[in-house]
Design a protein around this motif. Structure first.
Motif, PDB file in Angstrom:
ATOM      1  N   ILE A 118      -7.888   1.695  13.338  1.00 48.15           N
ATOM      2  CA  ILE A 118      -7.332   2.088  14.636  1.00 48.15           C
ATOM      3  C   ILE A 118      -6.053   2.960  14.579  1.00 48.15           C
ATOM      4  CG2 ILE A 118      -6.398   1.266  16.824  1.00 48.15           C
ATOM      5  CD1 ILE A 118      -8.653  -1.103  16.491  1.00 48.15           C
ATOM      6  N   ALA A 119      -5.290   2.432  13.579  1.00 46.00           N
ATOM      7  CA  ALA A 119      -4.136   3.304  13.506  1.00 46.00           C
ATOM      8  C   ALA A 119      -4.203   4.489  12.917  1.00 46.00           C
ATOM      9  CB  ALA A 119      -3.103   2.395  12.167  1.00 46.00           C
ATOM     10  N   TYR A 120      -5.225   4.823  12.086  1.00 49.08           N
ATOM     11  CA  TYR A 120      -5.409   6.045  11.658  1.00 49.08           C
ATOM     12  C   TYR A 120      -5.881   6.928  13.044  1.00 49.08           C
ATOM     13  CZ  TYR A 120      -5.179   5.777   7.000  1.00 49.08           C
ATOM     14  OH  TYR A 120      -4.686   5.361   5.251  1.00 49.08           O
ATOM     15  N   GLU A 121      -6.943   6.344  13.853  1.00 53.24           N
ATOM     16  CA  GLU A 121      -7.330   6.842  15.064  1.00 53.24           C
ATOM     17  C   GLU A 121      -6.231   7.661  16.021  1.00 53.24           C
ATOM     18  OE1 GLU A 121     -10.112   4.297  16.829  1.00 53.24           O
ATOM     19  OE2 GLU A 121     -11.495   4.495  14.924  1.00 53.24           O
ATOM     20  N   GLN A 122      -5.126   6.540  16.140  1.00 54.10           N
ATOM     21  CA  GLN A 122      -4.015   6.684  16.932  1.00 54.10           C
ATOM     22  C   GLN A 122      -3.081   7.760  16.219  1.00 54.10           C
ATOM     23  OE1 GLN A 122      -3.594   5.323  19.935  1.00 54.10           O
ATOM     24  NE2 GLN A 122      -5.774   4.663  20.003  1.00 54.10           N
ATOM     25  N   GLY A 123      -3.049   8.092  15.237  1.00 54.27           N
ATOM     26  CA  GLY A 123      -2.178   9.044  14.431  1.00 54.27           C
ATOM     27  C   GLY A 123      -1.000   8.367  13.944  1.00 54.27           C
ATOM     28  N   ALA A 124      -1.162   6.909  13.883  1.00 51.35           N
ATOM     29  CA  ALA A 124       0.137   6.240  13.527  1.00 51.35           C
ATOM     30  C   ALA A 124       0.429   6.558  12.096  1.00 51.35           C
ATOM     31  CB  ALA A 124      -0.136   4.566  13.549  1.00 51.35           C
ATOM     32  N   LYS A 125       2.037   6.508  11.684  1.00 52.49           N
ATOM     33  CA  LYS A 125       2.417   6.595  10.461  1.00 52.49           C
ATOM     34  C   LYS A 125       2.533   5.243   9.573  1.00 52.49           C
ATOM     35  CE  LYS A 125       4.411  11.224  11.247  1.00 52.49           C
ATOM     36  NZ  LYS A 125       5.784  12.047  11.813  1.00 52.49           N
ATOM     37  N   TRP A 126       2.784   4.085  10.593  1.00 53.34           N
ATOM     38  CA  TRP A 126       3.217   2.917  10.057  1.00 53.34           C
ATOM     39  C   TRP A 126       2.433   1.827  10.693  1.00 53.34           C
ATOM     40  CZ3 TRP A 126       6.807   2.749   6.091  1.00 53.34           C
ATOM     41  CH2 TRP A 126       7.670   3.765   6.125  1.00 53.34           C
ATOM     42  N   VAL A 127       2.222   0.641   9.950  1.00 56.77           N
ATOM     43  CA  VAL A 127       1.784  -0.279  10.504  1.00 56.77           C
ATOM     44  C   VAL A 127       2.563  -1.554  10.039  1.00 56.77           C
ATOM     45  CG1 VAL A 127      -0.203  -2.142  10.567  1.00 56.77           C
ATOM     46  CG2 VAL A 127      -0.624   0.298  10.314  1.00 56.77           C
ATOM     47  N   TRP A 128       3.064  -2.284  11.039  1.00 56.66           N
ATOM     48  CA  TRP A 128       3.791  -3.455  10.894  1.00 56.66           C
ATOM     49  C   TRP A 128       3.578  -4.495  11.500  1.00 56.66           C
ATOM     50  CZ3 TRP A 128       7.093  -6.046  14.056  1.00 56.66           C
ATOM     51  CH2 TRP A 128       7.068  -5.615  15.575  1.00 56.66           C
ATOM     52  N   LEU A 129       4.148  -5.599  11.290  1.00 54.32           N
ATOM     53  CA  LEU A 129       3.872  -7.017  11.610  1.00 54.32           C
ATOM     54  C   LEU A 129       4.995  -7.975  11.195  1.00 54.32           C
ATOM     55  CD1 LEU A 129       3.097  -9.076   8.886  1.00 54.32           C
ATOM     56  CD2 LEU A 129       1.083  -7.276   8.902  1.00 54.32           C
ATOM     57  N   GLY A 130       4.827  -8.977  12.010  1.00 54.84           N
ATOM     58  CA  GLY A 130       5.867 -10.125  11.833  1.00 54.84           C
ATOM     59  C   GLY A 130       5.211 -11.514  11.332  1.00 54.84           C
ATOM     60  N   VAL A 131       5.542 -12.044  10.099  1.00 54.61           N
ATOM     61  CA  VAL A 131       4.919 -13.167   9.749  1.00 54.61           C
ATOM     62  C   VAL A 131       6.084 -14.173   9.365  1.00 54.61           C
ATOM     63  CG1 VAL A 131       4.775 -12.201   7.219  1.00 54.61           C
ATOM     64  CG2 VAL A 131       3.139 -14.097   8.096  1.00 54.61           C
ATOM     65  N   TRP A 132       5.667 -15.439   9.797  1.00 55.51           N
ATOM     66  CA  TRP A 132       6.601 -16.448   9.645  1.00 55.51           C
ATOM     67  C   TRP A 132       6.979 -16.765   8.153  1.00 55.51           C
ATOM     68  CZ3 TRP A 132       5.268 -22.639   9.049  1.00 55.51           C
ATOM     69  CH2 TRP A 132       6.671 -23.056   9.151  1.00 55.51           C
ATOM     70  N   GLU A 133       8.082 -16.687   7.632  1.00 56.78           N
ATOM     71  CA  GLU A 133       8.771 -16.817   6.492  1.00 56.78           C
ATOM     72  C   GLU A 133       8.192 -17.749   5.550  1.00 56.78           C
ATOM     73  OE1 GLU A 133      13.091 -17.190   6.414  1.00 56.78           O
ATOM     74  OE2 GLU A 133      12.859 -18.955   7.666  1.00 56.78           O
ATOM     75  N   GLU A 134       7.551 -18.936   6.125  1.00 55.41           N
ATOM     76  CA  GLU A 134       7.079 -20.005   5.397  1.00 55.41           C
ATOM     77  C   GLU A 134       5.537 -20.127   5.548  1.00 55.41           C
ATOM     78  OE1 GLU A 134       9.010 -23.955   5.984  1.00 55.41           O
ATOM     79  OE2 GLU A 134      10.597 -22.967   6.739  1.00 55.41           O
ATOM     80  N   ASN A 135       5.031 -18.986   5.800  1.00 57.13           N
ATOM     81  CA  ASN A 135       3.555 -18.774   6.011  1.00 57.13           C
ATOM     82  C   ASN A 135       2.996 -18.029   4.774  1.00 57.13           C
ATOM     83  OD1 ASN A 135       0.845 -18.514   6.187  1.00 57.13           O
ATOM     84  ND2 ASN A 135       1.159 -17.794   8.569  1.00 57.13           N
ATOM     85  N   TYR A 136       2.970 -18.904   3.765  1.00 61.87           N
ATOM     86  CA  TYR A 136       2.855 -18.119   2.174  1.00 61.87           C
ATOM     87  C   TYR A 136       1.606 -17.424   2.116  1.00 61.87           C
ATOM     88  CZ  TYR A 136       7.141 -21.003   1.768  1.00 61.87           C
ATOM     89  OH  TYR A 136       8.400 -21.498   1.949  1.00 61.87           O
ATOM     90  N   ARG A 137       0.795 -17.976   2.553  1.00 63.96           N
ATOM     91  CA  ARG A 137      -0.893 -17.525   2.544  1.00 63.96           C
ATOM     92  C   ARG A 137      -0.990 -16.172   3.145  1.00 63.96           C
ATOM     93  NH1 ARG A 137      -5.904 -19.713   1.634  1.00 63.96           N
ATOM     94  NH2 ARG A 137      -7.515 -18.468   2.302  1.00 63.96           N
ATOM     95  N   ALA A 138      -0.371 -16.154   4.314  1.00 60.76           N
ATOM     96  CA  ALA A 138      -0.289 -14.765   5.135  1.00 60.76           C
ATOM     97  C   ALA A 138       0.619 -13.830   4.344  1.00 60.76           C
ATOM     98  CB  ALA A 138       0.305 -14.899   6.470  1.00 60.76           C
TER      99      ALA A 138
END
Length: 180
Positions: A118-138
């Motif tokens: 979807i990011a490619y379809e939208q022409g995005a240059k970046w994908v980003w996210l927030g992940v809890w600093e203690e969610n080691y698996r993620a």
């Protein structure tokens, strides 16, 4: 592993979205948070009214991952003004949550790839996210997929303020990898 089907979530799916949202969040975080904070967060974040508002936002999209017709995970992505932190030329992966019984079975990777497509379809240059600093698996999952930490922001779970690491990936890097 049986075939993973990805379907766009609509307002007709609010009950299913509430169920998978509450189940996956509880499985992932209940053991490291108070029961009161968990109940407050689940009630507020997965209320019918809040989900309906999010589903009707043209800058947000939800997708289910189904195995044997059962919802086992979901993805939420945000564009433009719907992003939790406004980053130009980017989409945000706000949530990839998978039932524990389906961890390690490529469900998260399939949803992640949907977000990248979807990011490619939208022409995005970046994908980003927030992940809890203690969610080691993620954190390991996103690092394995080429994300790098670029900042932090606060995340409130009930009366507990936690820290999310902000991670991003430049899509040009993905293009280079695909070409080689």
């Amino acid at each position: 592993m049986k075939q993973i089907i990805i379907e766009r979530v609509t307002t007709n799916d609010i009950q299913k979205l509430q169920e998978i949202g509450k189940s996956t969040f509880f499985e992932t975080f209940a053991h490291v948070n108070t029961a009161e904070n968990m109940m407050d967060y689940l009630k507020d974040s997965f209320s019918e009214e809040k989900l309906k508002t999010e589903l009707n936002n043209q800058n947000a999209q939800f997708y289910f991952a189904l195995v044997d017709g059962n919802v086992v995970a979901y993805l939420k992505i945000n564009f433009g003004e719907a992003q939790n932190e406004k980053i130009d030329d980017a989409i945000e992966i706000e949530r990839i949550y998978v039932l524990q019984a389906f961890h390690g079975k490529k469900v998260a990777q399939t949803l992640y790839q949907k977000a990248i497509d979807i990011a490619y379809e939208q022409g995005a240059k970046w994908v980003w996210l927030g992940v809890w600093e203690e969610n080691y698996r993620a954190l390991r999952f996103y690092e394995k997929n080429g994300f790098k930490t670029f900042g932090k922001h606060a995340f409130r779970l009930g009366n507990d303020e936690q820290t999310d690491l902000l991670m991003k990936k430049e899509l040009a890097d993905t293009i280079k990898l695909k070409a080689s």
